[in-house]
Design a protein around this motif. Structure first.
Motif, short mmCIF file in Angstrom:
data_model
loop_
_atom_site.label_atom_id
_atom_site.label_comp_id
_atom_site.label_asym_id
_atom_site.label_seq_id
_atom_site.Cartn_x
_atom_site.Cartn_y
_atom_site.Cartn_z
N ASP A 20 0.84 -1.20 0.00
CA ASP A 20 0.00 0.00 0.00
C ASP A 20 0.88 1.25 0.00
O ASP A 20 0.46 2.33 0.41
CB ASP A 20 -0.96 0.01 1.19
CG ASP A 20 -0.23 0.13 2.52
OD1 ASP A 20 1.01 -0.01 2.57
OD2 ASP A 20 -0.91 0.39 3.53
N LEU A 59 -0.31 4.75 -1.33
CA LEU A 59 -1.22 5.50 -0.46
C LEU A 59 -0.51 6.00 0.80
O LEU A 59 -0.74 7.12 1.24
CB LEU A 59 -2.44 4.65 -0.10
CG LEU A 59 -3.28 4.17 -1.27
CD1 LEU A 59 -4.51 3.42 -0.77
CD2 LEU A 59 -3.67 5.30 -2.19
N ILE A 109 1.55 9.03 -0.34
CA ILE A 109 0.85 9.81 -1.37
C ILE A 109 1.47 11.20 -1.51
O ILE A 109 1.53 11.74 -2.61
CB ILE A 109 -0.67 9.88 -1.10
CG1 ILE A 109 -1.43 10.40 -2.34
CG2 ILE A 109 -0.99 10.72 0.13
CD1 ILE A 109 -1.52 9.46 -3.47
N PRO A 152 -3.61 1.29 -3.99
CA PRO A 152 -2.49 1.00 -3.08
C PRO A 152 -1.18 0.64 -3.78
O PRO A 152 -0.11 1.08 -3.34
CB PRO A 152 -3.02 -0.17 -2.24
CG PRO A 152 -4.51 0.03 -2.24
CD PRO A 152 -4.83 0.57 -3.60
N TYR A 191 -8.34 9.33 -3.82
CA TYR A 191 -7.10 9.42 -4.59
C TYR A 191 -7.39 9.32 -6.08
O TYR A 191 -6.86 8.47 -6.78
CB TYR A 191 -6.13 8.34 -4.15
CG TYR A 191 -5.88 8.34 -2.66
CD1 TYR A 191 -5.14 9.36 -2.07
CD2 TYR A 191 -6.41 7.35 -1.85
CE1 TYR A 191 -4.93 9.39 -0.71
CE2 TYR A 191 -6.19 7.37 -0.48
CZ TYR A 191 -5.46 8.39 0.08
OH TYR A 191 -5.25 8.42 1.44
#
Length: 179
Positions: free
Chosen positions: A26, A29, A32, A57, A147
């Motif tokens: 992930d 994320l 990010i 992710p 996202y």
């Protein structure tokens, strides 16, 4: 029927998929902010427009419009990957070849690239991007996924494309490109 204004269609549009080497990660994320910074830096150095994007992710789907006189996709993708990876530790497992080349082993080698051919192809891939978090079981509707550029597009009055748009004609080629 045309889903977007004709002025938005650009013959130098491409659909991309980038994946992390670890499909269960992930990292995109969790980091990010680093991804956004890497994207902004890449945009500053090698201009293009992000028409649609969804960050999952371990996967990024996006549509880019490139300048008419510059089709250097590989350099842009390489810069994005390198800038994101720069301050991260190497992956837990790297092959001897990756170690020898100084690679961190964060990204899958290469990327998936499809040149978009016309508005129907654009709308279909935009739908693929925006519905990908739903298809991955990460949310119930595209609007639930933070996202994604879906929020920007809806605020601009663009309609949400269907999850599976019209089929792409067989004559169009899609390629996985190695960096």
């Amino acid at each position: 029927m045309q889903d977007l204004p004709p002025s938005l269609f650009d013959p130098k549009r491409f659909f991309f998929t980038l994946r992390l080497a670890d499909p269960g990660s992930d990292l995109l994320l969790r980091r990010i902010g680093k991804l956004r910074s890497a994207m902004r830096s890449t945009l500053r150095h090698h201009g293009f427009r992000i028409d649609a994007i969804a960050v999952l992710p371990a996967t990024i789907h996006m549509i880019w419009s490139l300048p008419p006189d510059d089709a250097d996709i590989a350099n842009r993708i390489g810069m994005l990957k390198a800038r994101f990876s720069r301050h991260l530790p190497p992956a837990h497992y790297r092959s001897p070849s990756q170690i020898k080349k100084g690679e961190k082993g964060i990204w899958q080698r290469g990327y998936w690239c499809h040149p978009l051919r016309g508005n129907a192809d654009y709308v279909r891939h935009r739908g693929l991007i925006y519905h990908s978090p739903v298809e991955a079981g990460l949310c119930d509707t595209p609007q639930d996924w933070q996202y994604s550029s879906i929020h920007r597009d809806l605020a601009r009055g663009y309609p949400l494309p269907p999850p599976l748009g019209p089929a792409v004609p067989q004559r169009q080629k899609t390629a996985r490109v190695a960096l």
